[in-house]
Design an enzyme around this catalytic site. Structure first.
Site, PDB file in Angstrom:
ATOM      1  N   VAL A  86     -12.084  94.312  16.038  1.00  0.00           N
ATOM      2  CA  VAL A  86     -12.183  95.570  15.300  1.00  0.00           C
ATOM      3  C   VAL A  86     -13.390  96.373  15.771  1.00  0.00           C
ATOM      4  O   VAL A  86     -14.524  95.893  15.718  1.00  0.00           O
ATOM      5  CB  VAL A  86     -12.273  95.312  13.780  1.00  0.00           C
ATOM      6  CG1 VAL A  86     -12.393  96.634  13.024  1.00  0.00           C
ATOM      7  CG2 VAL A  86     -11.055  94.532  13.303  1.00  0.00           C
ATOM      8  N   LYS A  87     -13.126  97.591  16.238  1.00  0.00           N
ATOM      9  CA  LYS A  87     -14.204  98.477  16.677  1.00  0.00           C
ATOM     10  C   LYS A  87     -14.773  99.234  15.481  1.00  0.00           C
ATOM     11  O   LYS A  87     -14.041  99.892  14.741  1.00  0.00           O
ATOM     12  CB  LYS A  87     -13.683  99.489  17.709  1.00  0.00           C
ATOM     13  CG  LYS A  87     -13.430  98.895  19.074  1.00  0.00           C
ATOM     14  CD  LYS A  87     -12.893  99.933  20.044  1.00  0.00           C
ATOM     15  CE  LYS A  87     -13.977 100.866  20.528  1.00  0.00           C
ATOM     16  NZ  LYS A  87     -13.487 101.781  21.588  1.00  0.00           N
ATOM     17  N   ILE A  88     -16.083  99.133  15.327  1.00  0.00           N
ATOM     18  CA  ILE A  88     -16.798  99.746  14.200  1.00  0.00           C
ATOM     19  C   ILE A  88     -17.907 100.631  14.761  1.00  0.00           C
ATOM     20  O   ILE A  88     -18.656 100.200  15.640  1.00  0.00           O
ATOM     21  CB  ILE A  88     -17.425  98.670  13.290  1.00  0.00           C
ATOM     22  CG1 ILE A  88     -16.368  97.699  12.755  1.00  0.00           C
ATOM     23  CG2 ILE A  88     -18.211  99.314  12.162  1.00  0.00           C
ATOM     24  CD1 ILE A  88     -15.477  98.270  11.697  1.00  0.00           C
TER      25      ILE A  88
END
Length: 218
Positions: A86-88
């Site tokens: 997951v890119k945050i």
């Protein structure tokens, strides 16, 4: 060094995978839009299609910027496939979200990193990857490669498990220099990876070998 391809194009991903050097994929909303992928369910289906091609490490980006919604989106993305990372974004609530998701066993990629201080925060929060954007730093006359080198040294100093993922790579020299200074991962367009194949002496040498072979076998 791991090679990730920065695209949402399935044909490009297959080509890189078939070459035998692909370790993962990074995507973002802009890359999805470029491929004409619209709507939440279509985006999720496209992420799944990417996961079905590669062995691991498919970065899928949240859209939200507040903690609660980032958590919700992150958990939904992680359910698509175990290969999802997951890119945050590197913002206050993003750091909190990285800490939370990491505690849930969900891998994260902290994106839009432009300073060593931001990289330290990402590592402290437990990010699996940190993504400094070296090309964008070069665009404003700042040495993006120096930032990669600085982050690598800091992480080595303290044994952080977070991997340094060099992003916004524009050309082959960026890629080679990132390897020289110890980046764990480089993500770039397919053309940057395939450009590594090219050298004029390889071309001329092969041409001579084939010509010599023809002479002795004709």
């Amino acid at each position: 060094m791991k090679f990730f391809i920065d695209t949402a194009n399935l044909n490009e991903i297959r080509e890189a995978y078939d070459l035998g050097v692909l370790d993962g994929v990074t995507t973002n909303p802009s890359l999805m839009a470029k491929e004409g992928i619209k709507g939440e369910e279509n985006v999720k289906a496209h992420y799944k299609a990417i996961c079905d091609i590669v062995d691991n490490n498919v970065s899928a980006e949240v859209i939200a910027t507040d903690f609660d919604t980032m958590i919700k989106e992150g958990e939904e993305l992680a359910k698509i496939d175990e290969k999802i990372v997951v890119k945050i974004p590197m913002i206050r609530d993003g750091v909190k979200a990285i800490k939370y998701l990491t505690a849930q066993g969900i891998r994260t990629n902290c994106t839009l990193v432009f300073s060593a201080g931001q990289a330290i925060l990402a590592a402290k929060a437990g990010a699996s990857y940190v993504s400094p954007f070296i090309g964008r730093l070069d665009d404003i006359a700042y040495d993006g490669l120096s930032l990669i080198e600085q982050i690598v040294q800091i992480y080595d100093n303290y044994g952080y498990a977070t991997e340094v993922l060099a992003a916004s790579i524009r050309h082959t020299m960026h890629l080679v220099q990132c390897a020289e200074i110890g980046a764990d991962v480089a993500t770039c367009p397919l053309k940057v990876i395939t450009s590594l194949l090219n050298h004029p002496l390889t071309d001329s040498g092969l041409k001579q070998f084939l010509a010599d072979h023809h002479k002795v076998n004709s």
